[in-house]
Scaffold this motif. Structure first.
Motif, PDB file in Angstrom:
ATOM      1  N   VAL A 127       0.834  -1.194   0.000  1.00 31.38           N
ATOM      2  CA  VAL A 127       0.000   0.000   0.000  1.00 31.38           C
ATOM      3  C   VAL A 127       0.872   1.250   0.000  1.00 31.38           C
ATOM      4  O   VAL A 127       1.886   1.318   0.702  1.00 31.38           O
ATOM      5  CB  VAL A 127      -0.925  -0.001   1.230  1.00 31.38           C
ATOM      6  CG1 VAL A 127      -1.694   1.307   1.337  1.00 31.38           C
ATOM      7  CG2 VAL A 127      -1.880  -1.189   1.170  1.00 31.38           C
ATOM      8  N   VAL A 128       0.511   2.218  -0.805  1.00 32.92           N
ATOM      9  CA  VAL A 128       1.241   3.488  -0.899  1.00 32.92           C
ATOM     10  C   VAL A 128       0.424   4.565  -0.200  1.00 32.92           C
ATOM     11  O   VAL A 128      -0.693   4.863  -0.590  1.00 32.92           O
ATOM     12  CB  VAL A 128       1.471   3.896  -2.373  1.00 32.92           C
ATOM     13  CG1 VAL A 128       2.307   5.170  -2.446  1.00 32.92           C
ATOM     14  CG2 VAL A 128       2.133   2.773  -3.146  1.00 32.92           C
ATOM     15  N   GLU A 129       0.976   5.157   0.829  1.00 26.43           N
ATOM     16  CA  GLU A 129       0.269   6.186   1.595  1.00 26.43           C
ATOM     17  C   GLU A 129       1.207   7.342   1.901  1.00 26.43           C
ATOM     18  O   GLU A 129       2.182   7.156   2.645  1.00 26.43           O
ATOM     19  CB  GLU A 129      -0.266   5.586   2.894  1.00 26.43           C
ATOM     20  CG  GLU A 129      -1.067   6.535   3.751  1.00 26.43           C
ATOM     21  CD  GLU A 129      -2.295   7.076   3.027  1.00 26.43           C
ATOM     22  OE1 GLU A 129      -2.441   8.312   3.013  1.00 26.43           O
ATOM     23  OE2 GLU A 129      -3.068   6.278   2.492  1.00 26.43           O
ATOM     24  N   PRO A 130       1.000   8.518   1.322  1.00 22.59           N
ATOM     25  CA  PRO A 130      -0.080   8.836   0.385  1.00 22.59           C
ATOM     26  C   PRO A 130       0.197   8.218  -0.982  1.00 22.59           C
ATOM     27  O   PRO A 130       1.353   7.911  -1.296  1.00 22.59           O
ATOM     28  CB  PRO A 130      -0.027  10.364   0.311  1.00 22.59           C
ATOM     29  CG  PRO A 130       1.411  10.699   0.572  1.00 22.59           C
ATOM     30  CD  PRO A 130       1.865   9.694   1.598  1.00 22.59           C
ATOM     31  N   PRO A 131      -0.821   8.025  -1.798  1.00 23.59           N
ATOM     32  CA  PRO A 131      -0.622   7.386  -3.102  1.00 23.59           C
ATOM     33  C   PRO A 131       0.167   8.274  -4.055  1.00 23.59           C
ATOM     34  O   PRO A 131       0.198   9.490  -3.914  1.00 23.59           O
ATOM     35  CB  PRO A 131      -2.050   7.175  -3.602  1.00 23.59           C
ATOM     36  CG  PRO A 131      -2.863   8.194  -2.875  1.00 23.59           C
ATOM     37  CD  PRO A 131      -2.238   8.335  -1.531  1.00 23.59           C
ATOM     38  N   PHE A 132       0.835   7.618  -5.009  1.00 20.33           N
ATOM     39  CA  PHE A 132       1.519   8.360  -6.058  1.00 20.33           C
ATOM     40  C   PHE A 132       0.499   9.105  -6.914  1.00 20.33           C
ATOM     41  O   PHE A 132      -0.593   8.594  -7.171  1.00 20.33           O
ATOM     42  CB  PHE A 132       2.303   7.420  -6.986  1.00 20.33           C
ATOM     43  CG  PHE A 132       3.482   6.746  -6.357  1.00 20.33           C
ATOM     44  CD1 PHE A 132       4.580   7.485  -5.946  1.00 20.33           C
ATOM     45  CD2 PHE A 132       3.513   5.371  -6.204  1.00 20.33           C
ATOM     46  CE1 PHE A 132       5.683   6.862  -5.377  1.00 20.33           C
ATOM     47  CE2 PHE A 132       4.604   4.736  -5.644  1.00 20.33           C
ATOM     48  CZ  PHE A 132       5.693   5.479  -5.224  1.00 20.33           C
ATOM     49  N   GLU A 133       0.846  10.306  -7.356  1.00 21.77           N
ATOM     50  CA  GLU A 133       0.027  11.045  -8.315  1.00 21.77           C
ATOM     51  C   GLU A 133       0.568  10.750  -9.713  1.00 21.77           C
ATOM     52  O   GLU A 133       1.694  11.096 -10.036  1.00 21.77           O
ATOM     53  CB  GLU A 133       0.077  12.538  -8.021  1.00 21.77           C
ATOM     54  CG  GLU A 133      -0.570  12.911  -6.692  1.00 21.77           C
ATOM     55  CD  GLU A 133      -0.614  14.414  -6.467  1.00 21.77           C
ATOM     56  OE1 GLU A 133      -0.298  15.154  -7.436  1.00 21.77           O
ATOM     57  OE2 GLU A 133      -0.953  14.832  -5.365  1.00 21.77           O
ATOM     58  N   VAL A 134      -0.246  10.120 -10.534  1.00 17.28           N
ATOM     59  CA  VAL A 134       0.201   9.646 -11.843  1.00 17.28           C
ATOM     60  C   VAL A 134       0.369  10.814 -12.807  1.00 17.28           C
ATOM     61  O   VAL A 134      -0.530  11.649 -12.955  1.00 17.28           O
ATOM     62  CB  VAL A 134      -0.804   8.632 -12.422  1.00 17.28           C
ATOM     63  CG1 VAL A 134      -0.304   8.083 -13.751  1.00 17.28           C
ATOM     64  CG2 VAL A 134      -1.041   7.497 -11.425  1.00 17.28           C
ATOM     65  N   ALA A 135       1.509  10.882 -13.471  1.00 13.19           N
ATOM     66  CA  ALA A 135       1.760  11.955 -14.443  1.00 13.19           C
ATOM     67  C   ALA A 135       0.790  11.855 -15.615  1.00 13.19           C
ATOM     68  O   ALA A 135       0.502  10.766 -16.109  1.00 13.19           O
ATOM     69  CB  ALA A 135       3.196  11.880 -14.948  1.00 13.19           C
ATOM     70  N   ALA A 136       0.294  12.994 -16.059  1.00 16.67           N
ATOM     71  CA  ALA A 136      -0.656  13.030 -17.177  1.00 16.67           C
ATOM     72  C   ALA A 136       0.046  13.115 -18.531  1.00 16.67           C
ATOM     73  O   ALA A 136      -0.614  13.180 -19.567  1.00 16.67           O
ATOM     74  CB  ALA A 136      -1.596  14.222 -17.015  1.00 16.67           C
ATOM     75  N   THR A 137       1.379  13.080 -18.544  1.00 15.26           N
ATOM     76  CA  THR A 137       2.144  13.178 -19.780  1.00 15.26           C
ATOM     77  C   THR A 137       1.672  12.132 -20.797  1.00 15.26           C
ATOM     78  O   THR A 137       1.637  10.943 -20.493  1.00 15.26           O
ATOM     79  CB  THR A 137       3.638  12.940 -19.500  1.00 15.26           C
ATOM     80  OG1 THR A 137       4.069  13.839 -18.478  1.00 15.26           O
ATOM     81  CG2 THR A 137       4.470  13.154 -20.757  1.00 15.26           C
ATOM     82  N   PRO A 138       1.286  12.548 -22.008  1.00 17.82           N
ATOM     83  CA  PRO A 138       0.785  11.574 -22.978  1.00 17.82           C
ATOM     84  C   PRO A 138       1.895  10.730 -23.602  1.00 17.82           C
ATOM     85  O   PRO A 138       2.968  11.237 -23.933  1.00 17.82           O
ATOM     86  CB  PRO A 138       0.098  12.448 -24.032  1.00 17.82           C
ATOM     87  CG  PRO A 138       0.803  13.766 -23.946  1.00 17.82           C
ATOM     88  CD  PRO A 138       1.182  13.938 -22.511  1.00 17.82           C
ATOM     89  N   LEU A 139       1.619   9.435 -23.742  1.00 18.16           N
ATOM     90  CA  LEU A 139       2.443   8.515 -24.507  1.00 18.16           C
ATOM     91  C   LEU A 139       1.661   8.233 -25.797  1.00 18.16           C
ATOM     92  O   LEU A 139       0.745   8.971 -26.126  1.00 18.16           O
ATOM     93  CB  LEU A 139       2.691   7.250 -23.693  1.00 18.16           C
ATOM     94  CG  LEU A 139       3.281   7.477 -22.285  1.00 18.16           C
ATOM     95  CD1 LEU A 139       3.308   6.182 -21.496  1.00 18.16           C
ATOM     96  CD2 LEU A 139       4.663   8.088 -22.367  1.00 18.16           C
ATOM     97  N   THR A 140       2.001   7.180 -26.524  1.00 20.28           N
ATOM     98  CA  THR A 140       1.288   6.854 -27.762  1.00 20.28           C
ATOM     99  C   THR A 140       0.924   5.378 -27.762  1.00 20.28           C
ATOM    100  O   THR A 140       1.786   4.526 -27.506  1.00 20.28           O
ATOM    101  CB  THR A 140       2.154   7.162 -28.998  1.00 20.28           C
ATOM    102  OG1 THR A 140       2.560   8.533 -28.959  1.00 20.28           O
ATOM    103  CG2 THR A 140       1.378   6.906 -30.278  1.00 20.28           C
ATOM    104  N   ASP A 141      -0.346   5.060 -28.046  1.00 16.00           N
ATOM    105  CA  ASP A 141      -0.750   3.661 -28.043  1.00 16.00           C
ATOM    106  C   ASP A 141      -0.433   3.004 -29.385  1.00 16.00           C
ATOM    107  O   ASP A 141       0.086   3.649 -30.303  1.00 16.00           O
ATOM    108  CB  ASP A 141      -2.236   3.511 -27.667  1.00 16.00           C
ATOM    109  CG  ASP A 141      -3.191   4.071 -28.713  1.00 16.00           C
ATOM    110  OD1 ASP A 141      -2.784   4.290 -29.871  1.00 16.00           O
ATOM    111  OD2 ASP A 141      -4.365   4.308 -28.360  1.00 16.00           O
TER     112      ASP A 141
END
Length: 215
Positions: A47-61
């Motif tokens: 468990v991660v406390e506080p949780p990581f904030e995921v970067a919104a940087t776009p990748l390519t699918d």
């Protein structure tokens, strides 16, 4: 010191500090970030406390469309793995175990979970190579790629370290270092939990069911 070396040193320091905090959190008791779940001991994952904030940087699918781990993950729970298709052991092992764990879920639960594979070897893993690789596990899995610096930045936001690799004289490929964790991303674009490479299919299934029930 070169700019790229300074950058890698900064990334290593940041990730080391983040993972140290994660490991300390996993040894105590509390809640699973924003899910409001039970004690840490109820989970195999850390468990991660506080949780990581995921970067919104776009990748390519693999369809050539922008894909952000924050903005384009619409499932209640998204499971993210950073790896590469030429990895001879750990990557296929983790992906197969995760797939087996997901197959243990009910149909209703499975529909609420998305899997995203982020390649850490963009020079080798073209969109086609990545798509063919993921189709062996599940055609619904999302494959994404970008240049290594962008990938490393996104990985750092969830506590994963990505290093440059090099081609070996034997013809193989040594990526140097990359995370072997499966990261849970929730509907708030936060990462409240991760699982290590030795997690079993049954443990994945149990933890995912619990997270879906708490979300």
């Amino acid at each position: 010191m070169a700019r790229s070396d300074r950058r890698r040193s900064t990334v290593r320091a940041s990730v080391a500090a983040a993972l140290a905090a994660v490991l300390l959190a996993g040894c105590g008791s509390g809640t699973t970030g924003s899910s409001g779940g039970g004690d840490d001991d109820d989970f195999t994952g850390s468990v991660v406390e506080p949780p990581f904030e995921v970067a919104a940087t776009p990748l390519t699918d693999t369809e050539g469309e922008p894909f952000s781990l924050a903005d384009d993950t619409d499932a209640r729970l998204t499971l993210v793995f950073f790896g590469y298709t030429q990895c001879p052991d750990i990557c296929p092992m983790v992906m197969q175990t995760l797939t087996s764990g997901l197959n243990r879920l009910s149909d209703e639960e499975r529909e609420q979970v998305e899997v995203v594979f982020v390649t850490t070897d963009p020079a080798t893993d073209s969109a086609g190579v990545l798509r063919d690789y993921l189709d062996r596990f599940d055609p619904a899995y999302v494959g994404v790629r970008s240049d290594l610096d962008t990938t490393a930045t996104v990985a750092e936001s969830v506590g994963v370290f990505v290093a440059d690799g090099e081609e070996l004289e034997s013809g193989g490929y040594d990526l140097g270092s990359h995370g072997t964790y499966v990261i849970a991303v929730d509907g708030n674009d936060e990462a409240p939990m991760f699982w290590r490479q030795d997690t079993s299919a049954a443990q994945f299934s149990s933890d995912i069911s619990a997270l879906l029930g708490d979300a």
